[in-house]
Design a protein around this motif. Sequence first.
Motif, PDB file in Angstrom:
ATOM      1  N   GLY A   1       0.812  -1.216   0.000  1.00 22.63           N
ATOM      2  CA  GLY A   1       0.000   0.000   0.000  1.00 22.63           C
ATOM      3  C   GLY A   1       0.839   1.257   0.000  1.00 22.63           C
ATOM      4  O   GLY A   1       0.570   2.207  -0.757  1.00 22.63           O
ATOM      5  N   ILE A   2       1.858   1.279   0.842  1.00 21.32           N
ATOM      6  CA  ILE A   2       2.758   2.438   0.877  1.00 21.32           C
ATOM      7  C   ILE A   2       3.476   2.592  -0.466  1.00 21.32           C
ATOM      8  O   ILE A   2       3.595   3.696  -0.996  1.00 21.32           O
ATOM      9  CB  ILE A   2       3.761   2.307   2.044  1.00 21.32           C
ATOM     10  N   TRP A   3       3.934   1.479  -1.016  1.00 18.69           N
ATOM     11  CA  TRP A   3       4.622   1.504  -2.308  1.00 18.69           C
ATOM     12  C   TRP A   3       3.701   2.062  -3.397  1.00 18.69           C
ATOM     13  O   TRP A   3       4.091   2.928  -4.181  1.00 18.69           O
ATOM     14  CB  TRP A   3       5.091   0.092  -2.636  1.00 18.69           C
ATOM     15  N   MET A   4       2.470   1.579  -3.437  1.00 20.97           N
ATOM     16  CA  MET A   4       1.537   2.022  -4.476  1.00 20.97           C
ATOM     17  C   MET A   4       1.163   3.489  -4.295  1.00 20.97           C
ATOM     18  O   MET A   4       1.081   4.236  -5.279  1.00 20.97           O
ATOM     19  CB  MET A   4       0.293   1.130  -4.472  1.00 20.97           C
ATOM     20  N   LEU A   5       0.935   3.924  -3.058  1.00 18.80           N
ATOM     21  CA  LEU A   5       0.620   5.333  -2.831  1.00 18.80           C
ATOM     22  C   LEU A   5       1.789   6.240  -3.228  1.00 18.80           C
ATOM     23  O   LEU A   5       1.588   7.294  -3.839  1.00 18.80           O
ATOM     24  CB  LEU A   5       0.240   5.574  -1.372  1.00 18.80           C
ATOM     25  N   ALA A   6       2.993   5.828  -2.888  1.00 16.15           N
ATOM     26  CA  ALA A   6       4.176   6.614  -3.266  1.00 16.15           C
ATOM     27  C   ALA A   6       4.300   6.679  -4.786  1.00 16.15           C
ATOM     28  O   ALA A   6       4.604   7.738  -5.347  1.00 16.15           O
ATOM     29  CB  ALA A   6       5.429   6.009  -2.646  1.00 16.15           C
TER      30      ALA A   6
ATOM     31  N   ARG B   1       3.963  10.091  -6.941  1.00 19.84           N
ATOM     32  CA  ARG B   1       5.073  10.504  -7.802  1.00 19.84           C
ATOM     33  C   ARG B   1       4.603  10.757  -9.230  1.00 19.84           C
ATOM     34  O   ARG B   1       5.126  11.616  -9.934  1.00 19.84           O
ATOM     35  CB  ARG B   1       6.169   9.439  -7.773  1.00 19.84           C
ATOM     36  N   ARG B   2       3.591  10.018  -9.663  1.00 22.30           N
ATOM     37  CA  ARG B   2       3.051  10.192 -11.016  1.00 22.30           C
ATOM     38  C   ARG B   2       1.862  11.162 -11.050  1.00 22.30           C
ATOM     39  O   ARG B   2       1.181  11.255 -12.068  1.00 22.30           O
ATOM     40  CB  ARG B   2       2.612   8.837 -11.576  1.00 22.30           C
ATOM     41  N   HIS B   3       1.601  11.814  -9.936  1.00 20.54           N
ATOM     42  CA  HIS B   3       0.513  12.796  -9.827  1.00 20.54           C
ATOM     43  C   HIS B   3      -0.836  12.188 -10.188  1.00 20.54           C
ATOM     44  O   HIS B   3      -1.630  12.801 -10.896  1.00 20.54           O
ATOM     45  CB  HIS B   3       0.808  14.031 -10.691  1.00 20.54           C
TER      46      HIS B   3
ATOM     47  N   VAL C   1      -6.937   7.935  -7.813  1.00 17.74           N
ATOM     48  CA  VAL C   1      -7.130   6.966  -6.727  1.00 17.74           C
ATOM     49  C   VAL C   1      -8.379   7.321  -5.936  1.00 17.74           C
ATOM     50  O   VAL C   1      -9.217   6.459  -5.647  1.00 17.74           O
ATOM     51  CB  VAL C   1      -5.885   6.917  -5.801  1.00 17.74           C
ATOM     52  N   TRP C   2      -8.519   8.593  -5.567  1.00 19.41           N
ATOM     53  CA  TRP C   2      -9.695   9.012  -4.789  1.00 19.41           C
ATOM     54  C   TRP C   2     -10.973   8.846  -5.587  1.00 19.41           C
ATOM     55  O   TRP C   2     -12.010   8.445  -5.053  1.00 19.41           O
ATOM     56  CB  TRP C   2      -9.530  10.441  -4.293  1.00 19.41           C
ATOM     57  N   ALA C   3     -10.941   9.141  -6.885  1.00 17.18           N
ATOM     58  CA  ALA C   3     -12.120   8.944  -7.732  1.00 17.18           C
ATOM     59  C   ALA C   3     -12.502   7.463  -7.785  1.00 17.18           C
ATOM     60  O   ALA C   3     -13.686   7.114  -7.692  1.00 17.18           O
ATOM     61  CB  ALA C   3     -11.854   9.485  -9.140  1.00 17.18           C
TER      62      ALA C   3
ATOM     63  N   ILE D   1     -14.010   2.918 -13.006  1.00 16.53           N
ATOM     64  CA  ILE D   1     -12.701   2.867 -12.375  1.00 16.53           C
ATOM     65  C   ILE D   1     -11.631   2.935 -13.458  1.00 16.53           C
ATOM     66  O   ILE D   1     -11.680   2.195 -14.441  1.00 16.53           O
ATOM     67  CB  ILE D   1     -12.560   1.593 -11.521  1.00 16.53           C
ATOM     68  N   GLU D   2     -10.694   3.838 -13.260  1.00 17.67           N
ATOM     69  CA  GLU D   2      -9.594   4.012 -14.199  1.00 17.67           C
ATOM     70  C   GLU D   2      -8.301   3.540 -13.535  1.00 17.67           C
ATOM     71  O   GLU D   2      -7.975   3.973 -12.432  1.00 17.67           O
ATOM     72  CB  GLU D   2      -9.458   5.483 -14.589  1.00 17.67           C
ATOM     73  N   SER D   3      -7.584   2.666 -14.187  1.00 19.57           N
ATOM     74  CA  SER D   3      -6.359   2.117 -13.608  1.00 19.57           C
ATOM     75  C   SER D   3      -5.308   3.202 -13.392  1.00 19.57           C
ATOM     76  O   SER D   3      -5.130   4.082 -14.225  1.00 19.57           O
ATOM     77  CB  SER D   3      -5.782   1.034 -14.514  1.00 19.57           C
ATOM     78  N   VAL D   4      -4.628   3.092 -12.249  1.00 12.90           N
ATOM     79  CA  VAL D   4      -3.498   3.984 -11.984  1.00 12.90           C
ATOM     80  C   VAL D   4      -2.191   3.213 -12.091  1.00 12.90           C
ATOM     81  O   VAL D   4      -1.144   3.683 -11.664  1.00 12.90           O
ATOM     82  CB  VAL D   4      -3.616   4.666 -10.589  1.00 12.90           C
ATOM     83  N   GLY D   5      -2.259   2.038 -12.670  1.00 14.78           N
ATOM     84  CA  GLY D   5      -1.068   1.216 -12.845  1.00 14.78           C
ATOM     85  C   GLY D   5      -1.013   0.104 -11.818  1.00 14.78           C
ATOM     86  O   GLY D   5      -1.919  -0.080 -11.021  1.00 14.78           O
TER      87      GLY D   5
END
Length: 174
Positions: A113-118, A122-124, A129-131, A149-153
């Motif tokens: 979770g920390i890794w994905m949030l960081a 970093r990719r703005h 994520v909130w949407a 839902i739109e992927s953030v990677g």
Amino acid sequence: MLITANVLPPIVPCVIALVVAAASTDIQCRRIPNMLVGAGLLGALFVQCWLKGHGAGAVAWLAGAVVGLVLFLPFYLVRGMAAGDVKLLAMVGAWIGPSLVFHAALATCVIGGIWMLARTARRHQLGKVWANLRVIAHPALRGAGAASIESVGSVPYGAAIAAGTISVLLTATA
């Protein structure tokens, strides 16, 4: 996390080797080979039966594998995780048992979770994520013509599983 000292020494190096191999393959190829997971499951069955006897070892192996599988299966079912990650945690559970695999899964979720949030920060992409979380939290938004839902990677979660598992194993043996 009470585990007898005579059980951990043969298990710890085997599990660490398996999760490091899975993590490195996941990082390079973005997949965790079924052969690795299968060999790990067979090895765990052999070691559990050797350490605890045939009946108790098979039960310990199955209990750990089932708990590992069940912990990450919901994430797979909602497409938040790949099948290889679920199978990898089941393999880890077969080696370390239900209690420790639960702790390993918790540590994995924190690390991942920390890794994905960081990564998303970093990719703005935190707005996405909130949407996505709003769409998940409010099922009515998923209706016709509504937000999707739109992927953030993604991240190679095998590495997070390895880090979580190794941290729990090193803590348990300390």
